[in-house]
Design an enzyme around this catalytic site. Structure first.
Site, PDB file in Angstrom:
ATOM      1  N   ASP B  33       0.821  -1.218   0.000  1.00 46.47           N
ATOM      2  CA  ASP B  33       0.000   0.000   0.000  1.00 46.47           C
ATOM      3  C   ASP B  33       0.850   1.260   0.000  1.00 46.47           C
ATOM      4  OD1 ASP B  33      -2.362  -1.498   0.209  1.00 46.47           O
ATOM      5  OD2 ASP B  33      -1.962  -1.799   2.348  1.00 46.47           O
ATOM      6  N   HIS B  34       2.138   1.093   0.182  1.00 47.58           N
ATOM      7  CA  HIS B  34       3.023   2.261   0.318  1.00 47.58           C
ATOM      8  C   HIS B  34       4.135   2.141  -0.707  1.00 47.58           C
ATOM      9  CE1 HIS B  34       6.039   5.000   2.078  1.00 47.58           C
ATOM     10  NE2 HIS B  34       5.045   5.563   2.696  1.00 47.58           N
ATOM     11  N   PHE B  35       3.897   2.342  -1.992  1.00 41.91           N
ATOM     12  CA  PHE B  35       2.632   2.777  -2.558  1.00 41.91           C
ATOM     13  C   PHE B  35       2.213   1.734  -3.588  1.00 41.91           C
ATOM     14  CE2 PHE B  35       5.041   6.467  -1.232  1.00 41.91           C
ATOM     15  CZ  PHE B  35       4.121   7.169  -0.456  1.00 41.91           C
ATOM     16  N   VAL B  40       7.846   1.495  -1.536  1.00 42.12           N
ATOM     17  CA  VAL B  40       8.950   2.213  -0.894  1.00 42.12           C
ATOM     18  C   VAL B  40       8.885   1.926   0.602  1.00 42.12           C
ATOM     19  CG1 VAL B  40       9.848   4.497  -0.308  1.00 42.12           C
ATOM     20  CG2 VAL B  40       8.885   4.093  -2.582  1.00 42.12           C
TER      21      VAL B  40
END
Lengths: 129, 159
Positions: B33-35, B40
């Site tokens: 989810d990041h991203f 990252v």
């Protein structure tokens, strides 16, 4: 390490800018650490560590920022410092300016004793010793 | 298993310095989810990894008797982002330990390149300035946690 008061002020300013993340021009002699500069309790420890390192001095716990006086019931009554408490605090903090606090020694106003000037006075005396 | 953001210690000098490594894997869900489509490693979790490396170093220096809590991130500067497949190396050093607190300095590298500088203040919360009291049990360094540390060859024998 002998330093005059102006030199001490400049170094104290650097310490406070780094420790509190404030701007140079916020550091004035009369600025209070908690009220004006937003210091929290852990910042006081950080400041003490940094002063020790910057000035090559040892600051015993409670010498610069006495924190145990308020715990003594003899020294506080109804939210105000008693005359005896005030005397003790003044003895413990010869580096602070008590002129406002003496007029109204409300405990909640005690943080106002911790100003930039208080620190500069303290380190100036300490480095001259 | 609690929230642990280092994989193992590779060096541990009691009361002085410690080095830990962390392999960043795309199998870690938070990276999904990041991203989305551009994973990252969050800088906040890199700070957590340093806080754990340095916090264990500080805890061990007092035989794990103190409850060591992150009180302030003095400095955190990052050069670039970190992608899956990279290995982080955390080098933490004790600057000062007193009754009430400790300060550490730290450098992080990613695949051998300088990545970040992270300096931290820890509180020994039983000796804090505001006079609060906490449970007697050391909820920071629990028995399970110390067992895990032993597998990292961090000495907990005296604790």
């Amino acid at each position: 390490m002998m330093m005059n008061r102006d030199e001490c002020f400049d170094k104290v300013k650097e310490v406070l800018v780094d420790a509190l993340g404030v701007d140079d021009d916020e550091i004035k002699e009369e600025a209070t650490l908690t009220g004006d500069l937003g210091a929290e309790s852990i910042d006081f420890l950080d400041i003490v560590f940094r002063l020790e390192k910057t000035f090559g001095i040892k600051i015993p716990r409670g010498e610069l920022f006495p924190d145990d006086i308020l715990n003594n019931p003899e020294y506080v009554d109804g939210g105000k410092m008693t005359p005896k408490g005030l005397e003790t605090l003044k003895g413990a903090m010869p580096h602070a300016d008590f002129s406002d606090f003496e007029a109204d020694p409300d405990v909640s106003k005690m943080p106002n004793l911790f100003t930039v000037k208080t620190i500069v006075n303290y380190v100036t005396t300490k480095t001259a010793a | 298993m609690r929230w642990i953001w280092i994989d193992k210690f590779t060096d541990f000098q009691s009361g002085v310095r410690a080095t830990a490594i962390k392999n960043i894997s795309l199998a870690e869900e938070h990276l999904h989810d990041h991203f989305p489509a551009y994973p990252v490693m969050p800088a906040s979790l890199i700070i957590e990894g340093m806080a754990q490396t340095a916090g264990i170093l500080v805890g061990e220096a007092r035989d794990f008797a103190e409850k060591v809590i992150l009180a302030k991130v003095k400095k955190a500067r990052f050069e670039r982002e970190v992608r899956p497949g990279e290995q982080l190396k955390y080098d933490a050093a004790i600057e000062q330990v007193t009754e009430e607190a400790a300060m550490t300095t730290g450098k992080v590298s990613a695949d051998g390149e300088p990545l970040a500088e992270i300096d931290i203040v820890f509180s020994h919360i039983d000796n804090n300035l505001s006079g609060l009291t906490f449970p007697k049990e050391n909820f920071v360094f629990t028995e399970d946690f110390k067992s895990l540390l032993r597998t990292y060859n961090v000495s907990t024998a005296k604790a």
